[in-house]
Design an enzyme around this catalytic site. Structure first.
Site, PDB file in Angstrom:
ATOM      1  N   TYR A  58     -12.117  31.555 -15.001  1.00 33.01           N
ATOM      2  CA  TYR A  58     -11.199  32.642 -15.391  1.00 33.01           C
ATOM      3  C   TYR A  58     -11.080  33.708 -14.312  1.00 33.01           C
ATOM      4  O   TYR A  58     -12.093  34.218 -13.799  1.00 33.01           O
ATOM      5  CB  TYR A  58     -11.657  33.323 -16.687  1.00 33.01           C
ATOM      6  CG  TYR A  58     -11.027  34.700 -16.855  1.00 33.01           C
ATOM      7  CD1 TYR A  58      -9.641  34.812 -17.000  1.00 33.01           C
ATOM      8  CD2 TYR A  58     -11.793  35.861 -16.805  1.00 33.01           C
ATOM      9  CE1 TYR A  58      -9.048  36.067 -17.095  1.00 33.01           C
ATOM     10  CE2 TYR A  58     -11.200  37.118 -16.912  1.00 33.01           C
ATOM     11  CZ  TYR A  58      -9.818  37.211 -17.046  1.00 33.01           C
ATOM     12  OH  TYR A  58      -9.220  38.438 -17.124  1.00 33.01           O
ATOM     13  N   ARG A  81      -8.104  -3.382  10.000  1.00 33.69           N
ATOM     14  CA  ARG A  81      -9.346  -3.248   9.228  1.00 33.69           C
ATOM     15  C   ARG A  81      -9.894  -4.602   8.803  1.00 33.69           C
ATOM     16  O   ARG A  81     -10.853  -4.682   8.035  1.00 33.69           O
ATOM     17  CB  ARG A  81      -9.083  -2.439   7.962  1.00 33.69           C
ATOM     18  CG  ARG A  81      -8.813  -1.001   8.252  1.00 33.69           C
ATOM     19  CD  ARG A  81      -8.228  -0.325   7.048  1.00 33.69           C
ATOM     20  NE  ARG A  81      -8.209   1.098   7.280  1.00 33.69           N
ATOM     21  CZ  ARG A  81      -8.638   2.013   6.424  1.00 33.69           C
ATOM     22  NH1 ARG A  81      -9.117   1.646   5.256  1.00 33.69           N
ATOM     23  NH2 ARG A  81      -8.584   3.287   6.712  1.00 33.69           N
ATOM     24  N   TRP A 101      -9.580  34.211 -22.548  1.00 37.99           N
ATOM     25  CA  TRP A 101      -9.679  33.106 -23.510  1.00 37.99           C
ATOM     26  C   TRP A 101      -8.542  32.159 -23.196  1.00 37.99           C
ATOM     27  O   TRP A 101      -7.403  32.402 -23.598  1.00 37.99           O
ATOM     28  CB  TRP A 101      -9.587  33.621 -24.953  1.00 37.99           C
ATOM     29  CG  TRP A 101     -10.812  34.383 -25.348  1.00 37.99           C
ATOM     30  CD1 TRP A 101     -10.919  35.719 -25.457  1.00 37.99           C
ATOM     31  CD2 TRP A 101     -12.089  33.827 -25.668  1.00 37.99           C
ATOM     32  NE1 TRP A 101     -12.205  36.063 -25.812  1.00 37.99           N
ATOM     33  CE2 TRP A 101     -12.951  34.904 -25.955  1.00 37.99           C
ATOM     34  CE3 TRP A 101     -12.613  32.537 -25.719  1.00 37.99           C
ATOM     35  CZ2 TRP A 101     -14.283  34.748 -26.304  1.00 37.99           C
ATOM     36  CZ3 TRP A 101     -13.952  32.368 -26.072  1.00 37.99           C
ATOM     37  CH2 TRP A 101     -14.764  33.467 -26.361  1.00 37.99           C
ATOM     38  N   SER A 155       0.796  -1.227   0.000  1.00 41.27           N
ATOM     39  CA  SER A 155       0.000   0.000   0.000  1.00 41.27           C
ATOM     40  C   SER A 155       0.834   1.285   0.000  1.00 41.27           C
ATOM     41  O   SER A 155       0.740   2.091   0.919  1.00 41.27           O
ATOM     42  CB  SER A 155      -0.934  -0.020   1.218  1.00 41.27           C
ATOM     43  OG  SER A 155      -1.812   1.082   1.196  1.00 41.27           O
ATOM     44  N   ASN A 206      -5.464   1.618  -9.327  1.00 42.60           N
ATOM     45  CA  ASN A 206      -6.343   1.781  -8.158  1.00 42.60           C
ATOM     46  C   ASN A 206      -7.798   1.553  -8.534  1.00 42.60           C
ATOM     47  O   ASN A 206      -8.559   0.905  -7.817  1.00 42.60           O
ATOM     48  CB  ASN A 206      -6.180   3.186  -7.578  1.00 42.60           C
ATOM     49  CG  ASN A 206      -4.952   3.282  -6.691  1.00 42.60           C
ATOM     50  OD1 ASN A 206      -4.968   2.845  -5.550  1.00 42.60           O
ATOM     51  ND2 ASN A 206      -3.874   3.826  -7.221  1.00 42.60           N
ATOM     52  N   CYS A 236       4.744   5.914  -7.408  1.00 42.16           N
ATOM     53  CA  CYS A 236       4.951   7.126  -8.214  1.00 42.16           C
ATOM     54  C   CYS A 236       5.842   8.132  -7.485  1.00 42.16           C
ATOM     55  O   CYS A 236       6.433   9.010  -8.111  1.00 42.16           O
ATOM     56  CB  CYS A 236       3.614   7.791  -8.531  1.00 42.16           C
ATOM     57  SG  CYS A 236       2.391   6.616  -9.102  1.00 42.16           S
ATOM     58  N   ASP A 296      -1.419  -2.977 -13.189  1.00 42.83           N
ATOM     59  CA  ASP A 296      -0.427  -2.883 -14.262  1.00 42.83           C
ATOM     60  C   ASP A 296      -0.288  -4.159 -15.093  1.00 42.83           C
ATOM     61  O   ASP A 296       0.215  -4.110 -16.220  1.00 42.83           O
ATOM     62  CB  ASP A 296       0.955  -2.568 -13.671  1.00 42.83           C
ATOM     63  CG  ASP A 296       1.134  -1.103 -13.355  1.00 42.83           C
ATOM     64  OD1 ASP A 296       0.173  -0.331 -13.489  1.00 42.83           O
ATOM     65  OD2 ASP A 296       2.260  -0.720 -12.967  1.00 42.83           O
TER      66      ASP A 296
HETATM   67  P1  FAD Z   1       2.594  -2.885  -8.455  1.00 46.52           P
HETATM   68  O1  FAD Z   1       2.679  -1.562  -7.800  1.00 46.52           O
HETATM   69  O2  FAD Z   1       3.718  -3.298  -9.344  1.00 46.52           O
HETATM   70  O3  FAD Z   1       2.407  -3.992  -7.336  1.00 46.52           O
HETATM   71  C1  FAD Z   1       2.401  -5.346  -7.630  1.00 46.52           C
HETATM   72  C2  FAD Z   1       2.843  -6.104  -6.401  1.00 46.52           C
HETATM   73  O4  FAD Z   1       2.644  -7.486  -6.641  1.00 46.52           O
HETATM   74  C3  FAD Z   1       4.334  -5.939  -6.087  1.00 46.52           C
HETATM   75  O5  FAD Z   1       4.501  -5.451  -4.770  1.00 46.52           O
HETATM   76  C4  FAD Z   1       4.902  -7.332  -6.238  1.00 46.52           C
HETATM   77  O6  FAD Z   1       5.911  -7.624  -5.288  1.00 46.52           O
HETATM   78  C5  FAD Z   1       3.674  -8.201  -6.002  1.00 46.52           C
HETATM   79  N1  FAD Z   1       3.772  -9.512  -6.632  1.00 46.52           N
HETATM   80  C6  FAD Z   1       4.022  -9.771  -7.942  1.00 46.52           C
HETATM   81  N2  FAD Z   1       4.023 -11.106  -8.158  1.00 46.52           N
HETATM   82  C7  FAD Z   1       3.775 -11.680  -6.970  1.00 46.52           C
HETATM   83  C8  FAD Z   1       3.655 -13.046  -6.544  1.00 46.52           C
HETATM   84  N3  FAD Z   1       3.790 -14.039  -7.400  1.00 46.52           N
HETATM   85  N4  FAD Z   1       3.384 -13.293  -5.242  1.00 46.52           N
HETATM   86  C9  FAD Z   1       3.226 -12.268  -4.360  1.00 46.52           C
HETATM   87  N5  FAD Z   1       3.345 -10.975  -4.700  1.00 46.52           N
HETATM   88  C10 FAD Z   1       3.600 -10.690  -5.989  1.00 46.52           C
HETATM   89  N6  FAD Z   1       1.851   6.080 -12.414  1.00 46.52           N
HETATM   90  C11 FAD Z   1       1.184   7.239 -12.590  1.00 46.52           C
HETATM   91  O7  FAD Z   1      -0.009   7.201 -12.906  1.00 46.52           O
HETATM   92  N7  FAD Z   1       1.798   8.448 -12.397  1.00 46.52           N
HETATM   93  C12 FAD Z   1       3.103   8.543 -12.046  1.00 46.52           C
HETATM   94  O8  FAD Z   1       3.632   9.645 -11.873  1.00 46.52           O
HETATM   95  C13 FAD Z   1       3.836   7.339 -11.876  1.00 46.52           C
HETATM   96  N8  FAD Z   1       5.140   7.379 -11.524  1.00 46.52           N
HETATM   97  C14 FAD Z   1       5.809   6.204 -11.328  1.00 46.52           C
HETATM   98  C15 FAD Z   1       7.150   6.263 -10.966  1.00 46.52           C
HETATM   99  C16 FAD Z   1       7.857   5.105 -10.766  1.00 46.52           C
HETATM  100  C17 FAD Z   1       9.301   5.173 -10.410  1.00 46.52           C
HETATM  101  C18 FAD Z   1       7.197   3.832 -10.879  1.00 46.52           C
HETATM  102  C19 FAD Z   1       7.962   2.565 -10.614  1.00 46.52           C
HETATM  103  C20 FAD Z   1       5.870   3.768 -11.227  1.00 46.52           C
HETATM  104  C21 FAD Z   1       5.156   4.951 -11.465  1.00 46.52           C
HETATM  105  N9  FAD Z   1       3.825   4.931 -11.840  1.00 46.52           N
HETATM  106  C22 FAD Z   1       3.149   6.097 -12.055  1.00 46.52           C
HETATM  107  C23 FAD Z   1       3.110   3.654 -12.060  1.00 46.52           C
HETATM  108  C24 FAD Z   1       2.335   3.227 -10.811  1.00 46.52           C
HETATM  109  O9  FAD Z   1       3.188   3.219  -9.727  1.00 46.52           O
HETATM  110  C25 FAD Z   1       1.756   1.853 -11.075  1.00 46.52           C
HETATM  111  O10 FAD Z   1       0.784   1.994 -12.090  1.00 46.52           O
HETATM  112  C26 FAD Z   1       1.113   1.211  -9.856  1.00 46.52           C
HETATM  113  O11 FAD Z   1       2.014   1.048  -8.811  1.00 46.52           O
HETATM  114  C27 FAD Z   1       0.588  -0.168 -10.259  1.00 46.52           C
HETATM  115  O12 FAD Z   1       0.057  -0.818  -9.154  1.00 46.52           O
HETATM  116  P2  FAD Z   1      -0.168  -2.378  -9.179  1.00 46.52           P
HETATM  117  O13 FAD Z   1      -0.773  -2.718  -7.866  1.00 46.52           O
HETATM  118  O14 FAD Z   1      -0.874  -2.784 -10.404  1.00 46.52           O
HETATM  119  O15 FAD Z   1       1.283  -3.026  -9.337  1.00 46.52           O
END
Ligand code: FAD
Length: 443
Positions: free
Chosen positions: A424, A69, A432, A38, A303, A42, A281
């Site tokens: 504005y 929770r 504009w 959590s 999210n 970004c 992702d």
């Molecule tokens: P993740 O955050 O990748 O989480 C997935 C989790 O699953 C990880 O903790 C991993 O350990 C766990 N996992 C994977 N496989 C397994 C398994 N087999 N067993 C147990 N656990 C597992 N997005 C924006 O919109 N704006 C931004 O400015 C932006 N900046 C970013 C900057 C950086 C440096 C990075 C890295 C990302 C950025 N992002 C940004 C993207 C954003 O952070 C991601 O879209 C978001 O974190 C995705 O969340 P998620 O839960 O899908 O995946």
């Protein structure tokens, strides 16, 4: 109802919270292979650059808060297999090395993406890093001690944000990019050029059209990057050339992947296998402008998908209606934003697109601190349907992109934008506004 979630960051934790809110009696268990849950990935570049105090500041909810929770949180637990027929997963406890099986009624794959690591980067040389999570950030932080010159391979938004962070730490920064431009393909050439100019104005040495061939090292530590254009000396190397969705578990479960290589889901975030959902992702999503499936791994999408999956797994009914390709990033004193399609993207899709460019100031020129803002608005010829916008300007000013994003969600046209009642007053905009001027010219 036992809801099992794999992955505890944006999508996984949003799903856990929503599922429990919808069905407080459900048992919700999150398996996370890492030690952090959590948090806002970004924010990682901003901790490294010193804008955010520490890693803990990125955490939205601690494991203890989630447990209080009612969410079962198992840290250091990697899910290694899925048996969809038996509705159970295999879990490796990384601390003890013990493997167990866990049953589920509903399973969510929220496994995110991994950084692409080419062969040349698969090395045990110290000082070579990717940035995906907090441990990566902490490892970079450690490597920074004594480092003077960093080489960032990849000119996408993460490379750009890191370039700024390292300049703030006083390092000399060279950015290598295989393409002839930075900022990936997310902006049209003119707008990418503005981003590159801002990097260079702030001391980042940008080398374009350069292919990396290998790394050099001494005494176990990286000393440089070997390229087709010669050796680039560096004592810290960041590999930021893109990401790939983590789909191994989905494949093991027999879940269908899309053409993008990410998990294919419907609007309820259900996969092709009954009882298995996916969010974040690792998933592709519907692009509402093109009606095609795309893989755009970003925070709000993750999210939102997580929330939808959480409600549906708990027996409710929610839909994720798709994205319009909105993105934004900071580059020193500027921001760059896009939504919808660029002119180049629209053309590549065979759309008859026209664009107009307007340069103005972010607010009334007679009010102090007015800064330049550049907008490209793109629409379909003939119908006037809005296709997209790109903005480069001082930081806050480019959030105007959201106006166009909202219109794209409603399949609005240029006339709709031209007639929108925008706020504005001289300190905030011109009477504009630059968006209205662009719509007027394109209409
Ligand atoms: P993740 O955050 O990748 O989480 C997935 C989790 O699953 C990880 O903790 C991993 O350990 C766990 N996992 C994977 N496989 C397994 C398994 N087999 N067993 C147990 N656990 C597992 N997005 C924006 O919109 N704006 C931004 O400015 C932006 N900046 C970013 C900057 C950086 C440096 C990075 C890295 C990302 C950025 N992002 C940004 C993207 C954003 O952070 C991601 O879209 C978001 O974190 C995705 O969340 P998620 O839960 O899908 O995946």
């Amino acid at each position: 109802m036992r809801i099992v979630i794999v992955g505890g960051v944006a999508a996984g934790m949003s799903a856990a919270s929503r599922a429990l809110r919808h069905d407080p009696k459900a048992e919700v268990v999150v398996f996370e292979r890492g030690e952090w849950i959590s948090y806002g990935a970004c924010g990682l570049p901003y901790v490294l650059g010193g804008d955010v105090e520490d890693w803990q500041a990125l955490v939205a909810r601690t494991p203890a808060q989630m447990r209080s929770r009612g969410v079962g949180v198992r840290l250091g637990h990697e899910v290694t297999g899925v048996d969809a027929g038996a509705a159970q997963i295999t879990v490796l406890d990384r601390a003890t090395g013990r493997t167990t099986t866990e049953p589920y009624d509903r399973l969510l794959l929220a496994t995110g993406v991994s950084a692409i690591l080419p062969d040349w980067a698969r090395t045990d040389l110290a000082g070579v890093h990717v940035l995906r999570d907090i441990p990566d950030g902490q490892a970079i932080e450690k490597s920074l001690a004594g480092a003077k010159r960093v080489c960032i391979v990849g000119g996408g938004y993460i490379g750009i944000e890191l370039a700024e962070a390292f300049r703030a730490r006083g390092l000399s920064v060279v950015m290598l990019e295989k393409a002839e431009f930075v900022a990936g393909r997310v902006l049209d050439a003119e707008y990418r050029g503005r981003v590159q100019a801002e990097l260079e104005r702030n001391g980042v040495e940008v080398r374009l059209g350069v292919s990396v061939e290998g790394l050099t090292g001494k005494a176990g530590r990286v000393t440089g990057v070997q390229t087709d254009a010669g050796l680039v000396r560096a004592d810290l190397v960041i590999v930021a050339i893109g990401v790939k969705p983590n789909v191994e578990l989905a494949k093991a479960a027999g879940v269908r992947l899309g053409k993008t290589g990410a998990v294919a889901v419907n609007a309820a975030q259900q996969t092709s296998v009954a009882g298995i959902y996916a969010a974040g992702d690792n998933c592709q999503s519907l692009h509402r402008v093109t009606r095609r499936q795309v893989h755009v791994p970003l925070g709000l999408t993750a999210n939102r998908m997580g929330r939808v999956a959480g409600v549906n797994m708990a027996g409710g009914s929610a839909k994720f209606l798709g994205i319009v390709g909105t993105g934004i990033f900071k580059v020193f004193g500027l921001g760059a934003a896009r939504t919808g399609l660029t002119q180049a993207e629209a053309e590549a899709l065979g759309l008859h697109a026209a664009s107009v460019d307007v340069s103005s100031t972010d607010h009334a020129g007679y009010y102090h601190d007015a800064s330049p803002i550049h907008v490209r608005l793109t629409a379909e010829k003939g119908t006037g349907r809005l296709l997209g916008a790109q903005l480069v300007g001082c930081r806050e000013s480019i959030k105007r992109v959201d106006v166009v994003a909202a219109l794209l969600h409603g399949r609005g046209n240029v006339q709709d934008l031209a007639e929108t009642d925008l706020a504005y007053a001289p300190p905030f905009s011109s009477v504009w506004d630059v968006l209205l001027v662009a719509a007027d010219r394109l209409g």
